[in-house]
Design an enzyme around this catalytic site. Structure first.
Site, PDB file in Angstrom:
ATOM      1  N   GLU A  65      66.934  57.674  32.946  1.00  0.00           N
ATOM      2  CA  GLU A  65      66.446  59.230  32.444  1.00  0.00           C
ATOM      3  C   GLU A  65      65.051  59.262  32.791  1.00  0.00           C
ATOM      4  OE1 GLU A  65      70.153  58.040  30.773  1.00  0.00           O
ATOM      5  OE2 GLU A  65      68.305  57.307  30.396  1.00  0.00           O
ATOM      6  N   LEU A  87      62.698  48.304  31.063  1.00  0.00           N
ATOM      7  CA  LEU A  87      63.076  47.135  31.621  1.00  0.00           C
ATOM      8  C   LEU A  87      64.491  47.130  32.055  1.00  0.00           C
ATOM      9  CD1 LEU A  87      62.507  44.015  31.596  1.00  0.00           C
ATOM     10  CD2 LEU A  87      63.447  43.865  29.122  1.00  0.00           C
ATOM     11  N   ILE A  88      64.713  47.071  33.120  1.00  0.00           N
ATOM     12  CA  ILE A  88      66.216  47.040  33.526  1.00  0.00           C
ATOM     13  C   ILE A  88      66.790  45.686  33.608  1.00  0.00           C
ATOM     14  CG2 ILE A  88      67.802  47.759  35.529  1.00  0.00           C
ATOM     15  CD1 ILE A  88      65.403  49.423  36.335  1.00  0.00           C
ATOM     16  N   VAL A  89      67.966  45.483  33.090  1.00  0.00           N
ATOM     17  CA  VAL A  89      68.593  44.188  32.804  1.00  0.00           C
ATOM     18  C   VAL A  89      70.146  44.117  33.614  1.00  0.00           C
ATOM     19  CG1 VAL A  89      66.993  43.323  31.001  1.00  0.00           C
ATOM     20  CG2 VAL A  89      69.370  44.439  30.549  1.00  0.00           C
ATOM     21  N   ARG A  95      75.685  46.992  38.578  1.00  0.00           N
ATOM     22  CA  ARG A  95      74.592  45.998  39.324  1.00  0.00           C
ATOM     23  C   ARG A  95      73.312  46.732  39.064  1.00  0.00           C
ATOM     24  NH1 ARG A  95      75.547  41.821  42.250  1.00  0.00           N
ATOM     25  NH2 ARG A  95      73.732  42.400  43.214  1.00  0.00           N
ATOM     26  N   HIS A 134      63.284  33.953  26.974  1.00  0.00           N
ATOM     27  CA  HIS A 134      63.104  35.312  27.904  1.00  0.00           C
ATOM     28  C   HIS A 134      62.362  36.171  27.319  1.00  0.00           C
ATOM     29  CE1 HIS A 134      65.877  34.552  31.473  1.00  0.00           C
ATOM     30  NE2 HIS A 134      65.344  33.520  31.240  1.00  0.00           N
TER      31      HIS A 134
END
Length: 166
Positions: A65, A87-89, A95, A134
């Site tokens: 967004e 943060l893209i996990v 994918r 992490h």
């Protein structure tokens, strides 16, 4: 402060005219991690003579967004710069590299179309797990990214302002 930072230190004090407004947009997924970026960004911007009142904050559900929100803010003409954080996990369902490519390409397109600089602290780790190790690593890493994106924002906004008066 080193010579490089001093050269680009913000010079828009109150007696020199209106301050440059900055927008900070943050995705809410993994907000506890991404908040570290916002905190470090704010501290660094204040060290560069920005006040909290000079920065508007927006939250969106996820990183996908962000580009549309950035575009709408850039088209308003209100902001000298817009910062995006998220943060893209890899959640295993889709994918994450496709999402990150779409977001970064969208941010670049906005700045090229509008002339408003857009800064990305949208990170895409290759592998992220919810383990304490992490989470701690990325919380610390977002602090570094917050400082870096603030310095890039100030330097770029100043450079563009100097181009306008040249």
């Amino acid at each position: 402060m080193n010579a490089f930072d001093t050269q680009y230190a913000l010079s828009n004090k109150a007696d020199e005219g209106p301050r440059s407004r900055i927008a900070f947009i943050q995705a809410c997924w993994h907000q506890d991690i991404v908040d570290q970026c916002k905190t470090a960004f704010l501290e660094t911007m204040q060290s560069q003579d920005y006040a909290l009142d000079d920065i508007d904050f927006y939250e969106v559900p996820g990183v996908f967004e962000i580009p549309l929100h950035v575009k709408m803010l850039a088209q308003s003409g209100k902001y000298a710069g817009i910062v995006a954080a998220g943060l893209i996990v890899n959640g295993g369902i889709y994918r994450h590299d496709f999402v990150s490519t779409a977001v970064i390409n969208g941010l670049m397109q906005v700045q090229l179309e509008t002339g408003t600089p857009v800064f990305s602290a949208v990170l895409t780790p290759h592998n992220f797990h919810s383990s304490e190790e992490h989470v701690t690593f990325f919380r610390d890493h977002f602090v570094v990214k917050g400082v870096e994106v603030a310095k890039a924002c100030v330097q770029t906004v100043n450079k563009i302002a100097s181009l306008a008066t040249a």
